[in-house]
Design an enzyme around this catalytic site. Structure first.
Site, PDB file in Angstrom:
ATOM      1  N   ASP A   9       0.853  -1.190   0.000  1.00  0.00           N
ATOM      2  CA  ASP A   9       0.000   0.000   0.000  1.00  0.00           C
ATOM      3  C   ASP A   9       0.889   1.241   0.000  1.00  0.00           C
ATOM      4  O   ASP A   9       1.676   1.447   0.929  1.00  0.00           O
ATOM      5  CB  ASP A   9      -0.884  -0.047   1.269  1.00  0.00           C
ATOM      6  CG  ASP A   9      -1.940   1.046   1.275  1.00  0.00           C
ATOM      7  OD1 ASP A   9      -1.864   1.957   0.420  1.00  0.00           O
ATOM      8  OD2 ASP A   9      -2.841   0.986   2.135  1.00  0.00           O
ATOM      9  N   ASP A 105      -3.495   2.595  -5.629  1.00  0.00           N
ATOM     10  CA  ASP A 105      -2.301   2.633  -4.770  1.00  0.00           C
ATOM     11  C   ASP A 105      -2.077   1.369  -3.953  1.00  0.00           C
ATOM     12  O   ASP A 105      -1.249   1.359  -3.051  1.00  0.00           O
ATOM     13  CB  ASP A 105      -2.353   3.864  -3.853  1.00  0.00           C
ATOM     14  CG  ASP A 105      -3.542   3.828  -2.905  1.00  0.00           C
ATOM     15  OD1 ASP A 105      -4.521   3.116  -3.212  1.00  0.00           O
ATOM     16  OD2 ASP A 105      -3.497   4.495  -1.873  1.00  0.00           O
ATOM     17  N   GLU A 106      -2.805   0.304  -4.248  1.00  0.00           N
ATOM     18  CA  GLU A 106      -2.621  -0.939  -3.491  1.00  0.00           C
ATOM     19  C   GLU A 106      -2.551  -2.126  -4.449  1.00  0.00           C
ATOM     20  O   GLU A 106      -3.218  -2.126  -5.482  1.00  0.00           O
ATOM     21  CB  GLU A 106      -3.833  -1.189  -2.570  1.00  0.00           C
ATOM     22  CG  GLU A 106      -4.072  -0.115  -1.552  1.00  0.00           C
ATOM     23  CD  GLU A 106      -5.319  -0.409  -0.716  1.00  0.00           C
ATOM     24  OE1 GLU A 106      -5.738  -1.583  -0.655  1.00  0.00           O
ATOM     25  OE2 GLU A 106      -5.869   0.539  -0.147  1.00  0.00           O
TER      26      GLU A 106
HETATM   27 MG   LIG Z   1      -2.567   3.997   0.278  1.00  0.00          MG
END
Ligand SMILES: [Mg+2]
Length: 403
Positions: A9, A105-106
């Site tokens: 993350d 974003d992960e």
């Molecule tokens: Mg994040």
């Protein structure tokens, strides 16, 4: 043998990318916010300095300014974030071909088969953090576990730039005290319902009666009960698996049959919203849409059409589906069940280039809607599915039972 799953993350992704590209922002409290001229604009991400002032994602600019009058606000640059997201995922792919992005974003990585080559899960996690920090200039938190759900809890456990291992030996110590709302797919409504019967932590859910939870929450209840107990066999999907998705659909049977156009619009909005957020999560778009209608007399009709622009924007899908439904349906008949499916699915990376070829569609408006809905995904991810609903799905009285 247990799998080794990583969940990576990027910490405060939008804010990190801005700070990396404009280092002067690193030394001041800053946040990325939409509509920075308006008090009701929303904070999308903030750096560590702003966090120290208590600035929170998804709150309004007005609220943020009260806590931190000197905060520097920056408008989002979504093309940049997409570019850096790809760069980060390319680094992950050096360690395994099983990389499944979950939003911008992960990503989950299955590194079970990579361990002989690169060392154990923790070693790979630390190496990934170092590589992303050195080559890209942003930080990543990584959870290492034996399933996807616990790996995700791990990446959230310690931030920024940290590795957390959740193993069969320690998961009760780490996971059980966490609030139940931290579990993947436990939204605000589910959390509230569990709270009413005294279940506040993941441990309390794990030790509760499974049938009771299933009876209360339906299919999702059984799944969440399993998750709390470390049972999650969902595989990490490779890019190729994602390409193989042919369609994304969702249907519902209404508690009361649909009669009016407003009710139809409301049902279509809710369904479009759910399939589009699934498409965005899988980083795919559809090139066509299909509507299936079952009447109260159990006769059915269906129709599909190609779109002039591939999309995963629910406002656009809803409009097409509504026109399609109205064109095909017998308006004298009540509707019992409705299904909307996005067809001819493609990875979103393959969809962008042709935008400018379509002169008949308003690409600027399309891109604006796309950004709006991506931001809604981020807020929902943080605050649960019920946090934001589109106007026409609000206060609906139809009684929606998703299939
Ligand atoms: Mg994040």
């Amino acid at each position: 043998m247990d799998r080794t799953i990583l969940h990576c993350d990027c910490n405060a992704f939008y804010a990190s990318v801005e700070c990396m590209l404009r280092p002067e922002l690193k030394d001041v409290p800053m946040a990325v916010a939409g509509d920075i001229t308006k008090r009701h604009g929303i904070i999308l991400a903030k750096n560590e300095l702003a966090k120290a002032y208590g600035v929170k994602t998804a709150e309004t600019i007005g609220a943020t300014r009260r806590k931190c009058p000197d905060i520097v606000l920056v408008l989002p640059h979504h093309e940049l974030y997409a570019e850096y997201s790809k760069k980060v995922n390319d680094i992950y792919k050096r360690y395994t071909d099983l990389v499944e992005p979950f939003g911008i974003d992960e990503s989950w990585l299955d590194v079970t088969a990579s361990k002989n080559l690169f060392g154990d899960g923790v070693h790979i996690a630390n190496e990934i953090r170092r590589t992303v920090r050195e080559e890209i200039g942003i930080t990543v938190s990584v959870g290492v576990s034996f399933n996807k759900v616990f790996a995700k809890l791990g990446s959230d456990y310690k931030k920024p730039d940290a590795t957390t291992v959740i193993s069969r030996d320690n998961y009760k110590d780490i996971v059980y005290p966490l609030p139940v709302g931290d579990l993947l797919f436990a939204g605000r409504r589910t959390t509230e319902m569990l709270g009413k019967i005294g279940i506040k932590t993941i441990g309390e859910l794990a030790n509760s009666n499974k049938e009771l939870i299933g009876g209360m929450l339906g299919k999702m209840g059984y799944i969440l009960h399993d998750y709390a107990n470390g049972i999650d066999n969902d595989p990490v999907k490779s890019v190729e698996d994602v390409r193989e998705i042919k369609s994304v659909g969702n249907g519902m049977t209404f508690k009361t049959d649909i009669v009016t156009e407003d009710e139809l619009r409301c049902g279509i909005t809710a369904l479009s919203d759910s399939i589009c957020s699934r498409m965005r999560r899988a980083c795919v778009k559809c090139r066509g849409v299909q509507v299936y209608i079952k009447y109260a007399d159990f006769k059915s009709v269906s129709k599909q059409k190609q779109l002039s622009l591939p999309t995963n924007v629910s406002k656009e899908i809803a409009k097409e589906a509504f026109d399609l439904a109205n064109a095909v349906r017998d308006k004298r008949k009540a509707i019992r069940m409705l299904r909307i499916t996005g067809i001819n699915i493609e990875h979103q990376d393959n969809c962008g280039v042709q935008l400018s070829l379509f002169e008949d569609v308003n690409t600027e408006k399309h891109e604006k809607l796309e950004r709006l809905e991506t931001n809604i995904d981020k807020i929902r991810k943080k605050f649960g599915k019920g946090a934001i609903t589109f106007g026409s799905a609000l206060g609906n009285e139809i009684g929606i039972d998703e299939e």
